[in-house]
Design an enzyme around this catalytic site. Structure first.
Site, PDB file in Angstrom:
ATOM      1  N   ASP A 229       2.655  -2.096  12.157  1.00 17.11           N
ATOM      2  CA  ASP A 229       2.036  -3.111  13.000  1.00 17.11           C
ATOM      3  C   ASP A 229       0.934  -3.773  12.163  1.00 17.11           C
ATOM      4  O   ASP A 229       1.220  -4.644  11.351  1.00 17.11           O
ATOM      5  CB  ASP A 229       1.517  -2.365  14.242  1.00 17.11           C
ATOM      6  CG  ASP A 229       0.992  -3.260  15.331  1.00 17.11           C
ATOM      7  OD1 ASP A 229       1.448  -4.403  15.428  1.00 17.11           O
ATOM      8  OD2 ASP A 229       0.125  -2.815  16.107  1.00 17.11           O
TER       9      ASP A 229
ATOM     10  N   ARG B 189       9.424   7.836  24.832  1.00 16.55           N
ATOM     11  CA  ARG B 189       9.885   8.168  23.473  1.00 16.55           C
ATOM     12  C   ARG B 189      11.371   8.508  23.474  1.00 16.55           C
ATOM     13  O   ARG B 189      12.073   8.320  22.496  1.00 16.55           O
ATOM     14  CB  ARG B 189       9.129   9.387  22.924  1.00 16.55           C
ATOM     15  CG  ARG B 189       7.676   9.131  22.592  1.00 16.55           C
ATOM     16  CD  ARG B 189       7.114  10.321  21.802  1.00 16.55           C
ATOM     17  NE  ARG B 189       5.662  10.340  21.813  1.00 16.55           N
ATOM     18  CZ  ARG B 189       4.881   9.667  20.967  1.00 16.55           C
ATOM     19  NH1 ARG B 189       5.406   8.908  20.034  1.00 16.55           N
ATOM     20  NH2 ARG B 189       3.569   9.754  21.048  1.00 16.55           N
TER      21      ARG B 189
ATOM     22  N   PHE C  53       5.064  -5.314  22.496  1.00 15.39           N
ATOM     23  CA  PHE C  53       4.892  -3.855  22.507  1.00 15.39           C
ATOM     24  C   PHE C  53       6.204  -3.197  22.893  1.00 15.39           C
ATOM     25  O   PHE C  53       6.732  -3.446  23.974  1.00 15.39           O
ATOM     26  CB  PHE C  53       3.757  -3.436  23.445  1.00 15.39           C
ATOM     27  CG  PHE C  53       3.317  -2.035  23.158  1.00 15.39           C
ATOM     28  CD1 PHE C  53       2.413  -1.778  22.137  1.00 15.39           C
ATOM     29  CD2 PHE C  53       3.844  -0.965  23.870  1.00 15.39           C
ATOM     30  CE1 PHE C  53       2.031  -0.475  21.834  1.00 15.39           C
ATOM     31  CE2 PHE C  53       3.466   0.338  23.578  1.00 15.39           C
ATOM     32  CZ  PHE C  53       2.553   0.585  22.551  1.00 15.39           C
TER      33      PHE C  53
ATOM     34  N   GLU D 210       8.614   5.914   8.924  1.00 19.16           N
ATOM     35  CA  GLU D 210       7.734   5.507  10.038  1.00 19.16           C
ATOM     36  C   GLU D 210       8.533   4.848  11.153  1.00 19.16           C
ATOM     37  O   GLU D 210       9.594   4.288  10.903  1.00 19.16           O
ATOM     38  CB  GLU D 210       6.713   4.490   9.516  1.00 19.16           C
ATOM     39  CG  GLU D 210       5.297   5.011   9.396  1.00 19.16           C
ATOM     40  CD  GLU D 210       4.604   5.234  10.736  1.00 19.16           C
ATOM     41  OE1 GLU D 210       5.266   5.457  11.776  1.00 19.16           O
ATOM     42  OE2 GLU D 210       3.369   5.199  10.740  1.00 19.16           O
ATOM     43  N   ASP D 211       7.993   4.905  12.353  1.00 13.83           N
ATOM     44  CA  ASP D 211       8.632   4.215  13.462  1.00 13.83           C
ATOM     45  C   ASP D 211       8.389   2.712  13.409  1.00 13.83           C
ATOM     46  O   ASP D 211       9.297   1.919  13.549  1.00 13.83           O
ATOM     47  CB  ASP D 211       8.141   4.795  14.809  1.00 13.83           C
ATOM     48  CG  ASP D 211       6.620   4.877  14.925  1.00 13.83           C
ATOM     49  OD1 ASP D 211       5.906   4.527  13.960  1.00 13.83           O
ATOM     50  OD2 ASP D 211       6.138   5.301  15.986  1.00 13.83           O
TER      51      ASP D 211
HETATM   52  P1  IMP Z   1      -0.693   0.207  12.545  1.00 13.96           P
HETATM   53  O1  IMP Z   1      -1.665   1.132  11.889  1.00 13.96           O
HETATM   54  O2  IMP Z   1      -1.375  -0.917  13.277  1.00 13.96           O
HETATM   55  O3  IMP Z   1       0.376  -0.328  11.587  1.00 13.96           O
HETATM   56  O4  IMP Z   1      -0.012   0.985  13.731  1.00 13.96           O
HETATM   57  C1  IMP Z   1       0.882   1.908  13.543  1.00 13.96           C
HETATM   58  C2  IMP Z   1       1.056   2.779  14.765  1.00 13.96           C
HETATM   59  O5  IMP Z   1       0.688   2.145  15.997  1.00 13.96           O
HETATM   60  C3  IMP Z   1       2.507   3.088  14.877  1.00 13.96           C
HETATM   61  O6  IMP Z   1       2.865   4.179  14.060  1.00 13.96           O
HETATM   62  C4  IMP Z   1       2.645   3.353  16.350  1.00 13.96           C
HETATM   63  O7  IMP Z   1       2.297   4.691  16.622  1.00 13.96           O
HETATM   64  C5  IMP Z   1       1.631   2.425  16.994  1.00 13.96           C
HETATM   65  N1  IMP Z   1       2.281   1.182  17.443  1.00 13.96           N
HETATM   66  C6  IMP Z   1       2.143  -0.060  16.940  1.00 13.96           C
HETATM   67  N2  IMP Z   1       2.884  -0.962  17.599  1.00 13.96           N
HETATM   68  C7  IMP Z   1       3.540  -0.268  18.557  1.00 13.96           C
HETATM   69  C8  IMP Z   1       4.496  -0.648  19.586  1.00 13.96           C
HETATM   70  O8  IMP Z   1       4.923  -1.791  19.747  1.00 13.96           O
HETATM   71  N3  IMP Z   1       4.935   0.371  20.372  1.00 13.96           N
HETATM   72  C9  IMP Z   1       4.531   1.668  20.230  1.00 13.96           C
HETATM   73  N4  IMP Z   1       3.656   2.052  19.285  1.00 13.96           N
HETATM   74  C10 IMP Z   1       3.158   1.096  18.465  1.00 13.96           C
HETATM   75 MG    MG Z   2       3.701   5.966  14.011  1.00 10.38          MG
END
Ligand code: IMP
Ligand code: MG
Length: 174
Positions: A101, A164, A151, A97-98
């Site tokens: 959050d 990206r 962010f 995963e990238d």
């Molecule tokens: P989660 O479900 O809240 O853990 O969010 C995961 C997804 O939200 C990641 O895979 C990203 O696509 C997006 N995301 C969360 N934080 C960031 C950020 O700081 N920059 C860009 N994308 C983010």
């Molecule tokens: Mg993602």
């Protein structure tokens, strides 16, 4: 209008750290084969850089999930946009995963993939924002960088589908 991007992690720092994590994975999976699952689209750059540094046998598959929400917040409702092509039964799966959050996307994904009978399932992320975690049960096995609640873009991460392609990680300043 173009946003201002402040560099948080340089390209060199990111690549150096990915090499360290790849070494760790090579050691942990010695004698085994690993099945990487790249979570599109953000995980693409990290998956490429990580997999180039793996010396154990690697197979790869791609999945795309979308959480309903706006550009900067996930809603917790996750939908599979593109499913895997290959079955997972008997495989050592590593989800790549990238960023983690709230953890909602990953907690959903792990639950779905667990039911497909992998031999093991672990999670590897380029970035972790632990302050924002809602799903506390998500266990991250490999983290390249823990970052503050800001962010970020670059290295696969987008802001409204932009940035990206940046080779470093930057913070969006409005
Ligand atoms: P989660 O479900 O809240 O853990 O969010 C995961 C997804 O939200 C990641 O895979 C990203 O696509 C997006 N995301 C969360 N934080 C960031 C950020 O700081 N920059 C860009 N994308 C983010
Ligand atoms: Mg993602």
């Amino acid at each position: 209008m173009a946003e201002r991007i402040r560099e948080l992690l340089s390209e060199e720092a990111v690549n150096r750290r990915i090499s360290e994590v790849a070494d760790q994975i090579n050691r942990d999976y010695a004698g085994k084969e690993i099945h990487l699952i790249c979570v599109l689209k953000g995980g693409v750059f990290f998956t490429c850089e990580l997999s180039k540094r793996l010396t154990i046998p690697v197979s790869m598959d791609f999945m795309s999930v979308s959480s309903y929400g706006d550009d900067t917040k996930s809603s917790g409702v996750v939908r599979i946009v593109k499913d895997l092509d290959e079955p997972l039964a008997g495989k050592h799966v590593l989800i790549v995963e990238d960023i983690i959050d709230s953890g909602r996307t990953l907690s959903y994904l792990i639950e779905v993939l667990r039911h497909r009978g992998p031999e093991s399932i672990r999670l590897c992320t380029l970035l972790d924002k632990p302050e924002r975690r809602v799903k506390k049960q998500v266990k991250v096995d490999y983290t390249c960088f823990t970052i503050p609640d800001e962010f970020v873009v670059g290295y696969g991460l987008d802001y409204a589908q932009k940035y990206r392609n940046l080779p470093y990680i930057g913070v969006v300043e409005q």
